[in-house]
Scaffold this motif. Sequence first.
Motif, short mmCIF file in Angstrom:
data_model
loop_
_atom_site.label_atom_id
_atom_site.label_comp_id
_atom_site.label_asym_id
_atom_site.label_seq_id
_atom_site.Cartn_x
_atom_site.Cartn_y
_atom_site.Cartn_z
N CYS A 88 0.84 -1.19 0.00
CA CYS A 88 0.00 0.00 0.00
C CYS A 88 0.88 1.25 0.00
N ASP A 89 0.50 2.24 -0.76
CA ASP A 89 1.28 3.48 -0.86
C ASP A 89 0.32 4.66 -0.80
N LEU A 90 0.61 5.61 0.10
CA LEU A 90 -0.26 6.78 0.21
C LEU A 90 -0.15 7.61 -1.07
N ASP A 91 -1.28 8.15 -1.50
CA ASP A 91 -1.30 8.90 -2.76
C ASP A 91 -0.86 10.34 -2.55
N HIS A 92 -0.09 10.81 -3.52
CA HIS A 92 0.33 12.23 -3.55
C HIS A 92 0.78 12.71 -2.18
N PHE A 93 1.58 11.94 -1.57
CA PHE A 93 2.00 12.27 -0.20
C PHE A 93 2.90 13.51 -0.18
N LYS A 94 3.67 13.60 -1.24
CA LYS A 94 4.57 14.76 -1.34
C LYS A 94 3.74 16.04 -1.34
N ARG A 95 2.60 15.96 -2.01
CA ARG A 95 1.70 17.12 -2.08
C ARG A 95 1.17 17.46 -0.69
N ILE A 96 0.86 16.42 0.08
CA ILE A 96 0.36 16.66 1.46
C ILE A 96 1.41 17.42 2.26
N ASN A 97 2.66 16.95 2.14
CA ASN A 97 3.76 17.62 2.85
C ASN A 97 3.89 19.07 2.38
N ASP A 98 3.83 19.23 1.07
CA ASP A 98 4.05 20.57 0.51
C ASP A 98 2.92 21.52 0.90
N GLY A 118 8.97 5.15 3.22
CA GLY A 118 8.47 6.45 3.69
C GLY A 118 6.97 6.45 3.90
N GLU A 119 6.21 6.29 2.80
CA GLU A 119 4.74 6.27 2.91
C GLU A 119 4.22 4.99 2.28
N GLU A 120 5.04 3.93 2.46
CA GLU A 120 4.67 2.62 1.92
C GLU A 120 4.49 1.62 3.06
N GLY A 140 3.66 -3.77 8.43
CA GLY A 140 4.91 -3.02 8.51
C GLY A 140 4.86 -1.73 7.71
N ARG A 141 5.64 -0.75 8.18
CA ARG A 141 5.89 0.44 7.35
C ARG A 141 7.22 0.16 6.66
N ILE A 142 7.16 -0.17 5.39
CA ILE A 142 8.37 -0.68 4.73
C ILE A 142 9.12 0.40 3.96
N GLY A 189 2.08 15.67 7.44
CA GLY A 189 2.47 14.42 6.77
C GLY A 189 2.77 13.33 7.79
N ASP A 190 3.48 13.73 8.83
CA ASP A 190 3.80 12.76 9.90
C ASP A 190 2.53 12.26 10.58
N LEU A 191 1.58 13.20 10.80
CA LEU A 191 0.32 12.80 11.45
C LEU A 191 -0.44 11.79 10.59
N GLY A 201 -5.25 5.76 -11.67
CA GLY A 201 -5.87 6.96 -11.08
C GLY A 201 -5.79 7.04 -9.57
N ARG A 202 -5.12 6.07 -8.92
CA ARG A 202 -4.93 6.04 -7.46
C ARG A 202 -6.24 5.78 -6.71
N ASN A 203 -6.14 5.72 -5.37
CA ASN A 203 -7.29 5.45 -4.48
C ASN A 203 -8.05 4.20 -4.93
N ALA A 258 -2.49 0.26 -9.85
CA ALA A 258 -3.51 1.05 -9.13
C ALA A 258 -3.17 2.53 -9.23
N LYS A 259 -1.87 2.84 -9.13
CA LYS A 259 -1.44 4.25 -9.26
C LYS A 259 -1.77 4.74 -10.67
N ASN A 260 -1.39 3.93 -11.66
CA ASN A 260 -1.59 4.35 -13.06
C ASN A 260 -3.06 4.51 -13.40
P1 GH3 Z 1 2.36 8.75 -5.38
O1 GH3 Z 1 0.91 9.02 -5.29
O2 GH3 Z 1 2.79 8.45 -6.78
O3 GH3 Z 1 2.81 7.72 -4.42
O4 GH3 Z 1 3.06 10.13 -5.01
P2 GH3 Z 1 3.77 10.51 -3.67
O5 GH3 Z 1 3.93 11.97 -3.58
O6 GH3 Z 1 3.07 9.86 -2.53
O7 GH3 Z 1 5.17 9.76 -3.82
P3 GH3 Z 1 6.62 10.29 -3.80
O8 GH3 Z 1 7.48 9.06 -3.78
O9 GH3 Z 1 6.87 11.28 -4.90
O10 GH3 Z 1 6.78 11.08 -2.43
C1 GH3 Z 1 6.77 10.45 -1.20
C2 GH3 Z 1 7.04 11.53 -0.18
O11 GH3 Z 1 6.91 11.01 1.14
C3 GH3 Z 1 8.43 12.10 -0.29
C4 GH3 Z 1 8.93 12.16 1.13
O12 GH3 Z 1 9.42 13.44 1.46
C5 GH3 Z 1 7.71 11.85 1.95
N1 GH3 Z 1 8.04 11.14 3.18
C6 GH3 Z 1 8.74 10.00 3.34
N2 GH3 Z 1 8.84 9.69 4.63
C7 GH3 Z 1 8.19 10.67 5.33
C8 GH3 Z 1 7.95 10.90 6.71
O13 GH3 Z 1 8.36 10.14 7.58
N3 GH3 Z 1 7.24 12.00 7.06
C9 GH3 Z 1 6.77 12.88 6.11
N4 GH3 Z 1 6.07 13.92 6.52
N5 GH3 Z 1 7.00 12.69 4.79
C10 GH3 Z 1 7.69 11.60 4.41
#
Ligand code: GH3
Length: 394
Positions: free
Chosen positions: A257-267, A300-302, A296-298, A274-276, A371-373, A367-369
């Motif tokens: 499982c991989d969170l979608d657009h996680f980078k966008r959430i952080n940004d 960053g957001e996987e 397991g959290r294997i 993002g941590d929450l 359209g995600r979710n 699943a990503k390709n």
């Molecule tokens: P996609 O939907 O294709 O998975 O896009 P994505 O943005 O989720 O994937 P991408 O691999 O581009 O970005 C993952 C981001 O997760 C980048 C990294 O900074 C962030 N990340 C990884 N570990 C952590 C963490 O422990 N905390 C936070 N806040 N961000 C994290």
Amino acid sequence: MNGVAFFLGVNFVVAVCFSAVFAVVATRSRSRLAALWFAAGFGIASLSALCELLVAYTSNSKIWALGAFATVLIGMMLLRVGIGHLYGRQLDKRIATFFIAASITLSYVIYDLPRGTPLQAFSYQSPFAVVLLDSAFVVLSSRGRQVIDRFLGILMLITGLHFFAKAGLAILVGSGTVAKDYIHTNYALISQSATAILVVAVGLTLLAALVLEIMADQRSESERDTLSTLANRRGFDRQVRALLDKAPNGSHAVILCDLDHFKRINDTYGHHVGDLVIKGFGQLMNDSAPKRAAIGRIGGEEFAIFLPETEIGSAVLFAQALRGAAMTLPDLPESLTVTASFGVSPLSTANGLAEAYQRADLALYNAKNAGRNQVKLASDDHAGTGDSRGETRL
Ligand code: GH3
Ligand code: MG
Ligand code: MG
């Protein structure tokens, strides 16, 4: 130098060393209290060697003989208290205090009895045996025993019984006409050398039990991700291997499982949010997965889930439920909806772990390709080929 005095010196040094080592171990151990009780036990018991020497070389034999008896017994009782902490069977303080007081009184009363009679010998040794046999019982009857615990229990049993053997030996060979003679008897030589061996054996085994516990704690810490509180990749892999060993011929399921657009959430919301999300998603997985599953959290957001002996249909349903629940994670900004993509693959003897991961990864990629979710199930035909059709639309 008298041989017995030599052994008394050795026993004193050994007991003091164990006391110091347990005090140090207490600073690192989860069972801090147990280690401190062991330190106190060995510390007090070490004094008995000094008392024995004072019996032989000073005029006030009786008081020092009682001191030798009391310090050994109190030391053993403190070890028993520590064992109670370690094995979850606390000792009633009133019973322990009464037992020690009664035993010291008994030792006082029998002091003037002829030495080496059955009454004197068994009355003197039995309190030690009782405390050790009780400790052995606590260890051997504890739940979740490991090899080291069984060994400790048996060692304590032998040590307890050896006090009865000592009483028998004192009757057979004599332990001196008066207390002052004791140090010059063969009996004392045998008794003190046996004590030296048993003190070292018990001390080392207790130490090993605590050190193994510290090592197990450190391993579990090194296999845990602190943010999500799930297993990290190493921990997850080990848990999966253990589950596979239990049911090597079963039909299992792997979910990646991989969170979608996680980078966008952080940004957008900041790294803290993002941590929450990672924390909340970890909690959700923990709460919703069956107890026997490995999670397991294997990355960053996987995340990964191994469902032992689970039909693939149930695994897909579980992933769908998780996907839905992720969208309503609590304690996040209102405008934020978390979504995640899932790849699910069966795992059986015909299709090994690496291949199942590969298939699940491919399904996740799809699943990503797409359209995600969403949740995609790996198909049987295109395993590990990198073919984007290697999944089934759900
Ligand atoms: P996609 O939907 O294709 O998975 O896009 P994505 O943005 O989720 O994937 P991408 O691999 O581009 O970005 C993952 C981001 O997760 C980048 C990294 O900074 C962030 N990340 C990884 N570990 C952590 C963490 O422990 N905390 C936070 N806040 N961000 C994290
Ligand atoms: Mg992502
Ligand atoms: Mg990713």
